[in-house]
Design a protein around this motif. Structure first.
Motif, mmCIF file in Angstrom:
data_model
loop_
_atom_site.group_PDB
_atom_site.id
_atom_site.type_symbol
_atom_site.label_atom_id
_atom_site.label_comp_id
_atom_site.label_asym_id
_atom_site.label_seq_id
_atom_site.Cartn_x
_atom_site.Cartn_y
_atom_site.Cartn_z
ATOM 1 N N UNK A 62 99.442 63.794 19.565
ATOM 2 C CA UNK A 62 98.385 62.872 19.113
ATOM 3 C C UNK A 62 98.903 61.755 18.211
ATOM 4 N N UNK A 63 100.158 61.372 18.420
ATOM 5 C CA UNK A 63 100.721 60.259 17.647
ATOM 6 C C UNK A 63 100.730 58.950 18.461
ATOM 7 N N UNK A 64 100.270 59.043 19.705
ATOM 8 C CA UNK A 64 100.288 57.873 20.594
ATOM 9 C C UNK A 64 99.202 58.042 21.642
ATOM 10 N N UNK A 65 98.511 56.927 21.976
ATOM 11 C CA UNK A 65 97.469 57.010 22.998
ATOM 12 C C UNK A 65 98.086 56.889 24.390
ATOM 13 N N UNK A 66 97.356 57.386 25.367
ATOM 14 C CA UNK A 66 97.830 57.302 26.752
ATOM 15 C C UNK A 66 97.962 55.842 27.176
ATOM 16 N N UNK A 67 97.032 55.000 26.745
ATOM 17 C CA UNK A 67 97.082 53.577 27.103
ATOM 18 C C UNK A 67 98.319 52.881 26.570
ATOM 19 N N UNK A 68 98.680 53.197 25.324
ATOM 20 C CA UNK A 68 99.874 52.585 24.741
ATOM 21 C C UNK A 68 101.125 53.052 25.476
ATOM 22 N N UNK A 69 101.173 54.342 25.841
ATOM 23 C CA UNK A 69 102.323 54.848 26.607
ATOM 24 C C UNK A 69 102.416 54.137 27.956
ATOM 25 N N UNK A 70 101.262 53.972 28.625
ATOM 26 C CA UNK A 70 101.242 53.261 29.913
ATOM 27 C C UNK A 70 101.717 51.810 29.733
ATOM 28 N N UNK A 71 101.283 51.174 28.630
ATOM 29 C CA UNK A 71 101.727 49.795 28.362
ATOM 30 C C UNK A 71 103.232 49.752 28.147
ATOM 31 N N UNK A 72 103.746 50.754 27.415
ATOM 32 C CA UNK A 72 105.185 50.803 27.174
ATOM 33 C C UNK A 72 105.962 50.942 28.478
ATOM 34 N N UNK A 73 105.472 51.832 29.361
ATOM 35 C CA UNK A 73 106.147 52.004 30.659
ATOM 36 C C UNK A 73 106.145 50.680 31.428
#
Length: 578
Positions: free
Chosen positions: A273-284
């Motif tokens: 819970x230190x990162x949202x799924x959307x932010x991870x997707x944006x990073x990818x």
């Protein structure tokens, strides 16, 4: 070398800067897409408490914004960036070729005697074209890729600092890989370019001499020789390709490891819970915006090695010194009367070569016709080629009207000379254009008069298109006698005070020679004339006949005087059965 190249680029700095700014927009706009992905996942798809209609309204609103950006704004940006980049690079190449052609025209006959025409053409066409990558890639795309990386990193740092550091952990390995392969590829590329120039040089010679190949039925032999040259290029090309493949293998492996680190660490952060799924997707999504330019930089480095190697070859050609040039303080020769004097003239092609001419002394009064005869290889043609400064004397001096030819401008000297050689080159233009080479811009009446005086008008008018007839490469569509008459028409049009005839009739049949001999006698009247001849019957009318043997004058005098002397000239005359 790059500083020298930048002198050609300097006039276009402004347009290049504008192209880069437009390019930043072009590359920057797609960087909004990962933010759209993050917004769609976190604020629309996974957002709690939103009704379906609210989600659809938010989706349509954001899609409309992106539609304006990608449909209205991006297309003209893309067009302008591509058009300005191509236009600028092509204008720079135009400037380089223009200056290079001017340089080639200033090089002496010695340069062209020692270099294959095909290799020279390869440098002007292929190598100059290859330097385009330095402009497109080195001055534009590389900077745009770097700016794209920087913008992507700024956005990524704002999204999550820890994940961004994971993304750039592979950078040191990437930088080392590019550095390691760049220097090696430059040398490989230079070798490949040289091998390609050798193939082009071989082809140029064989295509020009195809009739010789066919006449001796040596097609199989020449095919083997071409295969040897072509195989050398293949070896160099494969060596270059192998190292290029190594560089891509190493760098792509490094950049493929990066996403594994990011996805692995990012998933760990999401699970905690230190990162949202959307932010991870944006990073990818941003990884491709980050590593894509890195991979392109490898391709760019390969293109730049080719470009830099081609620069080497272009500037090697630029650096060829002028053997014959205007000395400091050289002035136009002025009104030439035609008095020529040679004093203690010696000549050798290269410093350590054998002496071709040795201690030549000769005085040629205004309006006199002087013929140079002797066995082949004696130095006759070399002697007359020193007067227009195709070569400069090694020792001694040549004076025209009392002025050393090295003290006057080459252009003004040659403006006062008319030269007809054994193998006169006609360009693949019309007959009219070939005659006009002697006096560009002359009215048509003068061209026709010159052709009539050269006994060429009648055969020209019998051609289907008359003076507009295209003669083919090197005048291949005309007979030897016809080509010579056009060459003589050039001199009539130019009307110089000094005339040089170097074996002007030796390659012709007796009928053509008879026609041209009459023309030459008219041409040489009232002007200083130097004739190099093998057929002694064509020079018996000369005021003075000079016998050249082994680079020295062994006899001189009128035909009658030399016949009475019973020396070398008399012996040559008897050998020819005259």
């Amino acid at each position: 070398m790059i500083r020298r190249y930048m002198k050609f680029v300097q006039p276009y700095y402004g347009i290049i800067a504008l192209t880069i700014v437009i390019g930043i927009l072009k590359f920057g706009i797609p960087l909004l897409i990962p933010l759209f992905v993050a917004y769609a996942i976190d604020d629309i798809i996974l957002a709690e408490g939103l009704a379906y209609d609210e989600r659809m309204t938010m989706l349509i609103q954001v899609l409309l914004v992106f539609a304006v950006i990608f449909i209205v704004l991006r297309p003209p940006v893309e067009f302008l960036r591509q058009y300005l980049a191509q236009r600028t690079s092509n204008k720079i190449l135009y400037d380089i070729r223009k200056k290079l052609y001017g340089h080639l025209q200033m090089l002496s006959a010695k340069f062209y005697a020692n270099n294959k025409v095909g290799e020279v053409i390869s440098r002007v066409i292929n190598d100059v074209e290859q330097t385009k990558d330095f402009i497109m890639t080195g001055l534009m795309n590389v900077w745009l890729d770097l700016v794209t990386i920087i913008i992507a990193l700024i956005i990524m740092f704002n999204l999550n600092i820890e994940l961004t550091f994971a993304s750039i952990a592979i950078f040191p390995f990437y930088i080392f890989g590019v550095w390691f392969f760049f220097g090696r590829l430059r040398a490989k590329t230079r070798n490949r370019s040289q091998a390609l120039a050798e193939v082009q040089g071989f082809l140029h010679e064989r295509v020009q001499g195809i009739n010789v190949v066919k006449s001796f039925a040596i097609e199989d032999h020449e095919e083997k020789r071409f295969d040897k040259t072509n195989n050398n290029f293949l070896t160099k090309a494969l060596d270059h390709s192998r190292w290029t493949a190594y560089s891509f293998m190493v760098v792509n492996t490094i950049t493929d490891i990066g996403p594994l680190l990011v996805v692995g660490y990012g998933t760990f952060l999401v699970l905690n819970d230190q990162l949202s799924v959307g932010i991870l997707a944006a990073f990818v999504a941003y990884l491709e915006r980050l590593y894509g330019p890195l991979r392109r930089l490898v391709s760019s480095s390969t293109a730049l090695t080719q470009s830099v190697a081609s620069m080497d070859r272009v500037f090697q050609l630029f650096d060829v010194p002028y053997d014959v040039k205007d000395e400091a303080g050289a002035k136009p020769i002025g009104d030439v009367k035609g008095h020529i004097s040679l004093k203690d003239v010696s000549f050798q092609y290269e410093e350590n070569d054998q002496t071709i001419l040795n201690n030549i002394n000769l005085d040629i009064p205004i309006g006199q016709t002087v013929a140079f005869v002797g066995m082949s290889g004696g130095g006759k043609s070399t002697l007359v080629s020193l007067i227009p400064r195709f070569y400069d004397v090694t020792e001694g001096s040549i004076k025209v009207d009392g002025q050393d030819v090295r003290d006057v401008t080459v252009r003004s000297l040659r403006d006062n000379l008319g030269i007809v050689m054994q193998d006169n080159i006609l360009f693949s233009d019309s007959i009219k254009e070939n005659i006009l080479l002697a006096k560009p811009g002359a009215p048509e009446e003068e061209v026709i008069l010159a052709a009539k005086r050269a006994n060429a008008h009648e055969f020209i008018m019998n051609l289907e298109e008359g003076y507009d007839t295209t003669v083919g490469e090197r005048g291949v569509k005309l007979s030897g006698g016809q080509k010579q008459r056009i060459a003589i028409a050039r001199v009539f049009l130019k009307n110089p005070p000094i005339l040089i005839l170097d074996e002007a009739t030796s390659a012709l049949d007796l009928e053509s020679e008879s026609i041209i001999q009459e023309t030459i006698e008219e041409l040489s009247s009232n002007r200083t004339t130097l004739i190099v001849a093998h057929r002694l019957s064509t020079v018996t009318h000369a005021d003075k006949i000079v016998v050249v043997e082994n680079g020295e004058i062994v006899e001189s005098g009128s035909h009658d005087a030399l016949m009475k002397h019973s020396g070398v000239y008399r012996n040559l005359y008897d050998i020819q059965g005259l």
